[in-house]
Design a protein around this motif. Structure first.
Motif, PDB file in Angstrom:
ATOM      1  N   LEU A 148     -23.821  14.739  18.681  1.00  0.00           N
ATOM      2  CA  LEU A 148     -25.404  14.333  18.764  1.00  0.00           C
ATOM      3  C   LEU A 148     -25.821  13.954  20.144  1.00  0.00           C
ATOM      4  CD1 LEU A 148     -25.355  12.454  15.250  1.00  0.00           C
ATOM      5  CD2 LEU A 148     -26.514  14.602  15.707  1.00  0.00           C
ATOM      6  N   VAL A 149     -24.966  13.212  20.681  1.00  0.00           N
ATOM      7  CA  VAL A 149     -25.375  12.926  21.963  1.00  0.00           C
ATOM      8  C   VAL A 149     -25.623  14.172  22.972  1.00  0.00           C
ATOM      9  CG1 VAL A 149     -24.491  11.414  24.280  1.00  0.00           C
ATOM     10  CG2 VAL A 149     -24.077  10.439  21.945  1.00  0.00           C
ATOM     11  N   HIS A 150     -24.502  14.890  22.823  1.00  0.00           N
ATOM     12  CA  HIS A 150     -24.643  16.215  23.763  1.00  0.00           C
ATOM     13  C   HIS A 150     -26.142  17.170  23.150  1.00  0.00           C
ATOM     14  CE1 HIS A 150     -22.706  20.206  24.736  1.00  0.00           C
ATOM     15  NE2 HIS A 150     -23.462  19.910  25.879  1.00  0.00           N
ATOM     16  N   VAL A 151     -26.472  17.197  22.011  1.00  0.00           N
ATOM     17  CA  VAL A 151     -27.665  17.699  21.987  1.00  0.00           C
ATOM     18  C   VAL A 151     -28.979  17.125  22.212  1.00  0.00           C
ATOM     19  CG1 VAL A 151     -29.248  18.216  19.707  1.00  0.00           C
ATOM     20  CG2 VAL A 151     -26.712  18.615  19.671  1.00  0.00           C
ATOM     21  N   LEU A 152     -28.867  15.619  22.396  1.00  0.00           N
ATOM     22  CA  LEU A 152     -29.782  14.954  22.841  1.00  0.00           C
ATOM     23  C   LEU A 152     -29.957  15.021  24.396  1.00  0.00           C
ATOM     24  CD1 LEU A 152     -32.322  12.809  23.067  1.00  0.00           C
ATOM     25  CD2 LEU A 152     -30.500  11.203  23.112  1.00  0.00           C
ATOM     26  N   LEU A 153     -28.854  15.176  24.901  1.00  0.00           N
ATOM     27  CA  LEU A 153     -28.945  15.301  26.468  1.00  0.00           C
ATOM     28  C   LEU A 153     -29.404  16.620  26.842  1.00  0.00           C
ATOM     29  CD1 LEU A 153     -25.565  13.268  27.428  1.00  0.00           C
ATOM     30  CD2 LEU A 153     -27.902  12.507  27.802  1.00  0.00           C
ATOM     31  N   ASP A 154     -29.004  17.610  26.201  1.00  0.00           N
ATOM     32  CA  ASP A 154     -29.316  19.053  26.126  1.00  0.00           C
ATOM     33  C   ASP A 154     -30.744  19.096  26.074  1.00  0.00           C
ATOM     34  OD1 ASP A 154     -28.563  21.765  26.571  1.00  0.00           O
ATOM     35  OD2 ASP A 154     -29.468  22.282  24.661  1.00  0.00           O
ATOM     36  N   GLU A 155     -31.529  18.642  25.101  1.00  0.00           N
ATOM     37  CA  GLU A 155     -32.890  18.696  25.061  1.00  0.00           C
ATOM     38  C   GLU A 155     -33.831  17.780  26.136  1.00  0.00           C
ATOM     39  OE1 GLU A 155     -33.886  16.421  21.403  1.00  0.00           O
ATOM     40  OE2 GLU A 155     -33.195  18.306  20.122  1.00  0.00           O
ATOM     41  N   LEU A 156     -32.851  16.981  26.913  1.00  0.00           N
ATOM     42  CA  LEU A 156     -33.361  16.275  27.990  1.00  0.00           C
ATOM     43  C   LEU A 156     -33.204  17.209  29.260  1.00  0.00           C
ATOM     44  CD1 LEU A 156     -32.596  12.639  27.331  1.00  0.00           C
ATOM     45  CD2 LEU A 156     -35.037  13.716  27.283  1.00  0.00           C
ATOM     46  N   ALA A 157     -32.510  18.409  28.991  1.00  0.00           N
ATOM     47  CA  ALA A 157     -32.170  19.326  30.287  1.00  0.00           C
ATOM     48  C   ALA A 157     -31.163  18.606  31.229  1.00  0.00           C
ATOM     49  CB  ALA A 157     -33.219  19.686  30.855  1.00  0.00           C
ATOM     50  N   LEU A 158     -30.192  17.672  30.457  1.00  0.00           N
ATOM     51  CA  LEU A 158     -29.309  17.023  31.423  1.00  0.00           C
ATOM     52  C   LEU A 158     -27.914  17.661  30.901  1.00  0.00           C
ATOM     53  CD1 LEU A 158     -30.352  13.236  30.897  1.00  0.00           C
ATOM     54  CD2 LEU A 158     -30.632  15.013  32.947  1.00  0.00           C
ATOM     55  N   PRO A 159     -26.973  17.880  31.853  1.00  0.00           N
ATOM     56  CA  PRO A 159     -25.924  18.549  31.574  1.00  0.00           C
ATOM     57  C   PRO A 159     -24.914  17.328  31.356  1.00  0.00           C
ATOM     58  CG  PRO A 159     -26.014  18.206  33.969  1.00  0.00           C
ATOM     59  CD  PRO A 159     -27.503  17.991  33.281  1.00  0.00           C
ATOM     60  N   ALA A 160     -23.985  17.703  30.206  1.00  0.00           N
ATOM     61  CA  ALA A 160     -23.165  16.732  29.717  1.00  0.00           C
ATOM     62  C   ALA A 160     -21.704  17.139  29.581  1.00  0.00           C
ATOM     63  CB  ALA A 160     -23.294  16.309  28.262  1.00  0.00           C
ATOM     64  N   PHE A 161     -20.736  16.388  30.194  1.00  0.00           N
ATOM     65  CA  PHE A 161     -19.128  16.602  30.068  1.00  0.00           C
ATOM     66  C   PHE A 161     -18.595  15.703  29.407  1.00  0.00           C
ATOM     67  CE2 PHE A 161     -21.025  18.698  33.460  1.00  0.00           C
ATOM     68  CZ  PHE A 161     -20.315  19.892  33.781  1.00  0.00           C
ATOM     69  N   VAL A 162     -17.409  15.910  28.474  1.00  0.00           N
ATOM     70  CA  VAL A 162     -16.661  15.102  27.547  1.00  0.00           C
ATOM     71  C   VAL A 162     -15.343  15.110  27.861  1.00  0.00           C
ATOM     72  CG1 VAL A 162     -16.467  16.861  25.773  1.00  0.00           C
ATOM     73  CG2 VAL A 162     -16.671  14.306  25.144  1.00  0.00           C
ATOM     74  N   THR A 164     -11.646  12.720  26.253  1.00  0.00           N
ATOM     75  CA  THR A 164     -10.985  11.604  25.443  1.00  0.00           C
ATOM     76  C   THR A 164     -11.287  10.361  26.380  1.00  0.00           C
ATOM     77  OG1 THR A 164      -8.848  12.062  25.962  1.00  0.00           O
ATOM     78  CG2 THR A 164      -9.605  13.256  24.145  1.00  0.00           C
ATOM     79  N   SER A 165     -11.124   9.169  25.609  1.00  0.00           N
ATOM     80  CA  SER A 165     -10.965   7.956  26.197  1.00  0.00           C
ATOM     81  C   SER A 165      -9.324   7.526  26.321  1.00  0.00           C
ATOM     82  CB  SER A 165     -11.692   6.918  25.468  1.00  0.00           C
ATOM     83  OG  SER A 165     -10.951   6.547  24.168  1.00  0.00           O
ATOM     84  N   GLY A 166      -8.554   8.345  25.632  1.00  0.00           N
ATOM     85  CA  GLY A 166      -7.173   7.551  25.362  1.00  0.00           C
ATOM     86  C   GLY A 166      -7.050   6.630  24.593  1.00  0.00           C
ATOM     87  N   GLY A 167      -8.109   6.031  23.931  1.00  0.00           N
ATOM     88  CA  GLY A 167      -8.048   4.912  22.944  1.00  0.00           C
ATOM     89  C   GLY A 167      -8.675   5.430  21.790  1.00  0.00           C
ATOM     90  N   LYS A 168      -9.940   4.888  21.275  1.00  0.00           N
ATOM     91  CA  LYS A 168     -10.329   4.977  20.095  1.00  0.00           C
ATOM     92  C   LYS A 168     -11.785   5.885  20.242  1.00  0.00           C
ATOM     93  CE  LYS A 168      -8.885   1.014  17.663  1.00  0.00           C
ATOM     94  NZ  LYS A 168      -9.271  -0.347  16.971  1.00  0.00           N
ATOM     95  N   GLY A 169     -12.337   5.985  21.494  1.00  0.00           N
ATOM     96  CA  GLY A 169     -13.561   6.516  21.695  1.00  0.00           C
ATOM     97  C   GLY A 169     -13.781   7.816  22.449  1.00  0.00           C
ATOM     98  N   LEU A 170     -14.763   8.290  22.888  1.00  0.00           N
ATOM     99  CA  LEU A 170     -15.109   9.387  23.730  1.00  0.00           C
ATOM    100  C   LEU A 170     -15.932   8.873  24.912  1.00  0.00           C
ATOM    101  CD1 LEU A 170     -15.496  11.951  20.689  1.00  0.00           C
ATOM    102  CD2 LEU A 170     -13.868  12.036  22.526  1.00  0.00           C
ATOM    103  N   HIS A 171     -15.922   9.652  25.903  1.00  0.00           N
ATOM    104  CA  HIS A 171     -16.847   9.289  27.115  1.00  0.00           C
ATOM    105  C   HIS A 171     -17.514  10.687  27.305  1.00  0.00           C
ATOM    106  CE1 HIS A 171     -13.444   6.293  28.716  1.00  0.00           C
ATOM    107  NE2 HIS A 171     -14.054   5.933  27.840  1.00  0.00           N
ATOM    108  N   VAL A 172     -18.840  10.406  27.447  1.00  0.00           N
ATOM    109  CA  VAL A 172     -19.900  11.516  27.820  1.00  0.00           C
ATOM    110  C   VAL A 172     -20.349  11.291  29.332  1.00  0.00           C
ATOM    111  CG1 VAL A 172     -21.923  12.627  27.241  1.00  0.00           C
ATOM    112  CG2 VAL A 172     -20.419  11.853  25.310  1.00  0.00           C
ATOM    113  N   VAL A 173     -20.300  12.156  29.928  1.00  0.00           N
ATOM    114  CA  VAL A 173     -20.467  11.984  31.443  1.00  0.00           C
ATOM    115  C   VAL A 173     -21.638  12.886  32.026  1.00  0.00           C
ATOM    116  CG1 VAL A 173     -19.620  11.916  33.987  1.00  0.00           C
ATOM    117  CG2 VAL A 173     -18.104  11.214  31.967  1.00  0.00           C
TER     118      VAL A 173
END
Length: 299
Positions: A148-162, A164-173
């Protein structure tokens, strides 16, 4: 003519000491991991201030978060100009495999980096969202939230890379052109998270703190302030099992079993892929002005 000699790698003392009871990994094996992944992790470390998460007593013991050091404290570590962070000892930078092993000898498990380079510390070159699950959020919900974050960033024409956090979450850059300062980038990242929380309130929350995110996910925008850091790609995490933060292609995300899918013990299967999923990052750097206008944010 004198021949220059490279300094020998730091000796790893107490290499036999188990640092993680869950996996049985020793200090020496952790150092060997960092030596092995040096070609993959150094591009993410070089030229950026780094913070160390040290665990002298291993996982489960007291952790020390260190952003500054004095000369000679850690073998191979570069000390930056004290003027970059006035009133403190110099910030740290890891540019070489020797420095990486020096950090491991210093009982470092995690490596965290700033969102700006040392040469242009006033203007971030990336924006990071740390998707942090609250109590009751399962892994499938995390995967869906990242998309969902990826979709929003795409709508804003912002590139997004993902990754794993190595813990419990994910990092979107989001890779950025050096256009705005810390306050503007942090402010805009907060506006994005607040938009997510308004649009999908059952899934996202815009306030930090465990009580606020029960059953929901905090897309942590606070990582985008001056001095804030995020676990580096290929960093080990100081948690039972020693998960590793690994760059992904978005297409891979649905097939992962957890944010700690890769660990020190099984990382070998991923080394051939390396940083390939993020190969397009440098060429994708984007100005934020148009996205700010689309979201109605005024810096």
């Amino acid at each position: 003519m004198a021949v220059s000699k490279k300094a020998p790698p730091p000796r790893i003392t107490h290499a036999e000491r188990v640092i993680d009871a869950a996996s049985g990994i020793t200090k020496g094996e952790l150092a060997a991991y960092y030596a092995t992944v040096a070609p993959s992790i150094l591009p993410h470390l070089q030229g950026r201030p780094v913070a160390l998460v040290r665990a002298p007593d291993g996982v489960g013991g007291e952790l020390f978060f260190q952003k500054h050091a004095r000369h000679g404290e850690i073998a191979g570590i570069k000390l930056l100009d004290p003027a970059l962070d006035p009133g403190h000892d110099p910030l740290l930078q890891i540019d070489t495999a020797r420095a990486l092993l020096g950090a491991a000898q210093f009982n470092t498990i995690e490596l965290h980096t700033w969102n700006a380079t040392s040469r242009a510390l006033g203007k971030p070159d990336r924006m990071t969202f740390d998707l942090d699950p609250g109590e009751g959020v399962d892994w499938q919900q995390m995967q869906e939230a990242a998309l969902l974050v990826h979709v929003l960033l795409d709508e804003l024409a912002l590139p997004a890379f993902v990754k794993t956090s190595g813990g419990k979450g994910l990092h979107v850059v989001v890779p950025l052109r050096r256009q705005f300062g810390w306050d503007e980038v942090r402010g805009f990242s907060r506006a994005i998270v607040e938009h997510l929380a308004r649009t999908v309130p059952a899934r996202f929350v815009a306030k930090s703190g465990p009580r606020n995110r029960v059953g929901r996910i905090f897309a942590d925008y606070l990582r985008n302030g001056f001095g804030a850091t995020t676990a580096c790609a290929w960093s080990v995490r100081a948690r039972p099992g020693l998960g590793v933060s690994v760059p992904l292609a978005w297409e891979e995300l649905p097939d992962l079993g957890s944010a700690a899918h890769w660990t020190v013990a099984n990382i070998g299967e991923r080394l051939a892929v390396g940083n390939t999923p993020w190969n397009a990052m440098e060429g994708s750097r984007t100005a934020l002005g148009a996205a700010m206008r689309m979201l109605g944010y005024l810096p």
